[in-house]
Design a protein around this motif. Structure first.
Motif, PDB file in Angstrom:
ATOM      1  N   ARG A 100       0.832  -1.198   0.000  1.00 18.59           N
ATOM      2  CA  ARG A 100       0.000   0.000   0.000  1.00 18.59           C
ATOM      3  C   ARG A 100       0.873   1.256   0.000  1.00 18.59           C
ATOM      4  O   ARG A 100       0.524   2.271  -0.584  1.00 18.59           O
ATOM      5  N   GLN A 101       2.005   1.163   0.637  1.00 20.48           N
ATOM      6  CA  GLN A 101       2.904   2.312   0.693  1.00 20.48           C
ATOM      7  C   GLN A 101       3.404   2.695  -0.698  1.00 20.48           C
ATOM      8  O   GLN A 101       3.585   3.871  -1.005  1.00 20.48           O
ATOM      9  N   THR A 102       3.601   1.684  -1.545  1.00 22.70           N
ATOM     10  CA  THR A 102       4.062   1.960  -2.911  1.00 22.70           C
ATOM     11  C   THR A 102       2.985   2.730  -3.673  1.00 22.70           C
ATOM     12  O   THR A 102       3.285   3.714  -4.352  1.00 22.70           O
ATOM     13  N   ASN A 109       0.676   4.601  -2.354  1.00 24.86           N
ATOM     14  CA  ASN A 109       0.627   5.936  -1.760  1.00 24.86           C
ATOM     15  C   ASN A 109       1.778   6.810  -2.262  1.00 24.86           C
ATOM     16  O   ASN A 109       1.590   7.972  -2.604  1.00 24.86           O
ATOM     17  N   ALA A 110       2.977   6.225  -2.336  1.00 27.16           N
ATOM     18  CA  ALA A 110       4.148   6.990  -2.784  1.00 27.16           C
ATOM     19  C   ALA A 110       4.007   7.417  -4.246  1.00 27.16           C
ATOM     20  O   ALA A 110       4.418   8.511  -4.622  1.00 27.16           O
ATOM     21  N   ARG A 143       5.894  10.929  -4.829  1.00 31.23           N
ATOM     22  CA  ARG A 143       7.205  10.766  -4.178  1.00 31.23           C
ATOM     23  C   ARG A 143       8.017   9.672  -4.858  1.00 31.23           C
ATOM     24  O   ARG A 143       9.213   9.597  -4.678  1.00 31.23           O
ATOM     25  N   TYR A 144       7.345   8.833  -5.584  1.00 26.24           N
ATOM     26  CA  TYR A 144       8.058   7.719  -6.228  1.00 26.24           C
ATOM     27  C   TYR A 144       7.527   7.524  -7.638  1.00 26.24           C
ATOM     28  O   TYR A 144       6.307   7.465  -7.847  1.00 26.24           O
ATOM     29  N   ASP A 145       8.452   7.457  -8.601  1.00 31.04           N
ATOM     30  CA  ASP A 145       8.083   7.167  -9.990  1.00 31.04           C
ATOM     31  C   ASP A 145       8.234   5.672 -10.223  1.00 31.04           C
ATOM     32  O   ASP A 145       9.331   5.125 -10.048  1.00 31.04           O
ATOM     33  N   PRO A 146       7.145   5.023 -10.639  1.00 31.63           N
ATOM     34  CA  PRO A 146       7.237   3.559 -10.795  1.00 31.63           C
ATOM     35  C   PRO A 146       8.113   3.170 -11.981  1.00 31.63           C
ATOM     36  O   PRO A 146       8.345   3.974 -12.884  1.00 31.63           O
ATOM     37  N   SER A 147       8.551   1.916 -11.975  1.00 29.67           N
ATOM     38  CA  SER A 147       9.295   1.382 -13.111  1.00 29.67           C
ATOM     39  C   SER A 147       8.327   1.249 -14.292  1.00 29.67           C
ATOM     40  O   SER A 147       7.097   1.300 -14.110  1.00 29.67           O
ATOM     41  N   LEU A 151       5.762  -1.603 -13.870  1.00 32.05           N
ATOM     42  CA  LEU A 151       4.701  -1.277 -12.906  1.00 32.05           C
ATOM     43  C   LEU A 151       3.764  -0.217 -13.470  1.00 32.05           C
ATOM     44  O   LEU A 151       2.545  -0.285 -13.268  1.00 32.05           O
TER      45      LEU A 151
END
Lengths: 68, 194
Positions: free
Chosen positions: A27-29, A31-32, A37-41, A44
């Motif tokens: 779930r944190q992924t 949310n990020a 805050r986070y760019d997925p690969s 993903l």
């Protein structure tokens, strides 16, 4: 990178946990990614687009992209 | 597929609720063992054999309690809790060889003892990494990088202080510093992606 994850998720009335379960991530992924805050690969990002039945560019767009 | 959530020290390091009590009892077991081991070596040196057996039994009881609780965690497949148990065991056991008479069989066993919880830590960390998603792996990577830098600086500082005439540092502590550095790294990286 901007994304429409939150909007698309809200349209389907999915919780972050539900989306995380569909994507097989934490779930944190989710949310990020939602909060930028986070760019997925790429794999993903494709999985996210597939879950929502959209094209990848309909979900994600680069920061400097002009509005459509 | 169940994914471990991030805890205070990174991916999956937040143990399951039901493992909390096991960890507490494991810590109690380790504490009993440490205390009894220190007493046992003191009594052995003093040559008081009447107390040796009950103290040795107390040490074994503490060890058995810690081992049983760790087994419960292993059976539950709670890798986060196992990592914490491994860290606790490693930090607790790392210095006990110094208490045993030098060159004795007890000293050799005590010197090798920290490898058991270290192996438990490594095994559960690998298993956690296998189940981690890409963000969790990135956080682990950042944490390891910070842990490496902290350990490197600690080693350099230790060498410099030794050259300046301060007592020689025990290199066994480097592993503990690495673990603490990684923990700090997990904490910082976790905050970034929260």
């Amino acid at each position: 990178m901007k994304n429409r994850l939150r909007v698309l998720r809200a349209d389907r009335e999915w919780s972050q946990a539900e989306l995380a379960e569909r994507l097989r991530v934490s779930r944190q992924t989710v949310n990020a990614i939602e909060t930028g805050r986070y760019d997925p690969s790429l794999p993903l990002a494709f999985a996210v687009a597939q879950v929502f039945g959209k094209l990848i560019e309909e979900v994600f767009e680069p920061d400097g992209a002009s509005p459509k | 597929m169940a994914h471990a959530e991030f805890g205070i020290c990174g991916p999956g390091v937040r143990h399951r609720k039901e493992s909390g009590l096991d960890l507490i009892f494991m810590a109690i077991g380790v504490a009993i063992f440490m205390l009894a081991f220190a007493l046992f070596t003191r009594v052995s040196r003093a040559g008081d054999s009447s107390l040796s057996l009950p103290i040795a039994l107390a040490a074994l009881t503490g060890l058995a309690l810690a081992g049983w609780e760790t087994f419960r965690l292993w059976r539950r497949e709670d890798d986060a809790a196992l990592m914490q148990a491994g860290t606790l065991g490693f930090i607790s056991l790392i210095g006990i060889y110094a208490k045993a008479p030098k060159g004795s069989a007890l000293a050799i066993v005590a010197a090798l003892a920290p490898l058991v919880p270290a192996a438990l830590f490594a095994w559960s960390a690998v298993r956690l990494a296998r189940h981690a998603d890409e963000l969790q792996r990135r956080i682990a990577q950042e944490a390891l990088a910070l842990g490496f830098v902290v350990a490197l600086f600690a080693a350099l500082a230790g060498m410099a202080l030794e050259a300046a005439g301060l007592p020689r540092l025990d290199w066994a502590w480097m592993a503990a510093i690495l673990v603490v550095g990684c923990g700090l790294g997990f904490l910082l990286a976790n905050r970034r992606y929260r």
